[in-house]
Design a protein around this motif. Structure first.
Motif, PDB file in Angstrom:
ATOM      1  N   SER A 112      -2.262  -1.114   1.381  1.00  0.00           N
ATOM      2  CA  SER A 112      -1.662  -0.170   2.332  1.00  0.00           C
ATOM      3  C   SER A 112      -2.720   0.484   3.211  1.00  0.00           C
ATOM      4  CB  SER A 112      -0.866   0.904   1.586  1.00  0.00           C
ATOM      5  OG  SER A 112      -1.718   1.825   0.918  1.00  0.00           O
ATOM      6  N   GLU A 114      -5.152  -1.252   4.287  1.00  0.00           N
ATOM      7  CA  GLU A 114      -5.584  -2.416   5.060  1.00  0.00           C
ATOM      8  C   GLU A 114      -6.948  -2.955   4.640  1.00  0.00           C
ATOM      9  OE1 GLU A 114      -5.211  -1.440   9.191  1.00  0.00           O
ATOM     10  OE2 GLU A 114      -3.021  -1.392   9.113  1.00  0.00           O
ATOM     11  N   TYR A 115      -7.229  -2.855   3.342  1.00  0.00           N
ATOM     12  CA  TYR A 115      -8.423  -3.504   2.806  1.00  0.00           C
ATOM     13  C   TYR A 115      -8.105  -4.971   2.522  1.00  0.00           C
ATOM     14  CZ  TYR A 115     -11.068   0.821   2.236  1.00  0.00           C
ATOM     15  OH  TYR A 115     -11.758   1.982   2.472  1.00  0.00           O
TER      16      TYR A 115
END
Length: 203
Positions: A112, A114-115
């Motif tokens: 969530s 964005e890794y």
């Protein structure tokens, strides 16, 4: 992931890990406050480290729910102490369930933010296993994380399976189910069949 499902997974995972921590503290004859503290550390330790590494708000500071669920776990252990502290299988059950569910929440939270998936797998492993590491250190036990039986490795394997199902276009629910099943299966095999990684030997 649906917010309601995420919340449910966190509640069940928190309860399972808190019970495992309080149960071990009871076997060590900690007082009630000490046992509750061990339960809290077990339940929130891995997620706290994850959030600090992700530079995210620490999850338990925004809701009293985690402390309350640990309180419920404390009541469960007090009420069923004889059963929970005399049967080693109960520790496996609660620890394995907490491990599987917290790996899922760690992966989901990392994604969530964005890794990349490889980071999410590591964060899942940290979320799942580091509460147990802190628990074992606090009660003066050799952490499961560093023993030869499959523990942290099960978290990583579950994360890889999650990734594989995601790449194949599976639903979020299927990803989570396959991840949890992999972790539970490997932990079960480690307990019942002695599955383990090779030991490091001095010579």
């Amino acid at each position: 992931m649906e917010p309601t499902l995420y919340f449910l997974i966190e509640v069940i995972g928190t309860l399972a890990f808190a019970v495992s921590g309080i149960r071990l503290a009871a076997r060590k004859k900690f007082d009630w406050f000490g046992a509750y503290t061990i339960g809290v550390v077990t339940a929130i330790g891995g997620g706290t480290i994850r959030d600090l590494l992700l530079d995210a708000p620490v999850f338990w500071m925004s809701s009293w729910m985690y402390l309350a669920v640990t309180g419920l776990a404390f009541v469960i252990v007090v009420m069923f102490k004889r059963v929970l502290t005399s049967d080693s299988r109960s520790l496996f059950m609660f620890d394995a369930v907490g491990l599987a569910l917290f790996v899922i929440t760690g992966i989901q939270k990392s994604l969530s933010f964005e890794y990349p998936m490889w980071v999410a797998i590591i964060m899942g492993m940290i979320t799942g296993s580091f509460g147990g590491v802190l628990r074992d250190v606090f009660i003066n036990e050799e952490p499961l994380f560093f023993r030869k039986d499959i523990y942290a490795t099960a978290c990583i394997a579950g994360g890889i399976v999650y990734w594989g199902v995601m790449e194949l276009g599976g639903s979020t629910l299927l990803e989570q189910a396959c991840c949890a099943f992999t972790i539970l299966f490997l932990r079960w095999g480690a307990l019942h069949y002695g599955w383990h990684l090779p030991e490091m030997k001095e010579k």
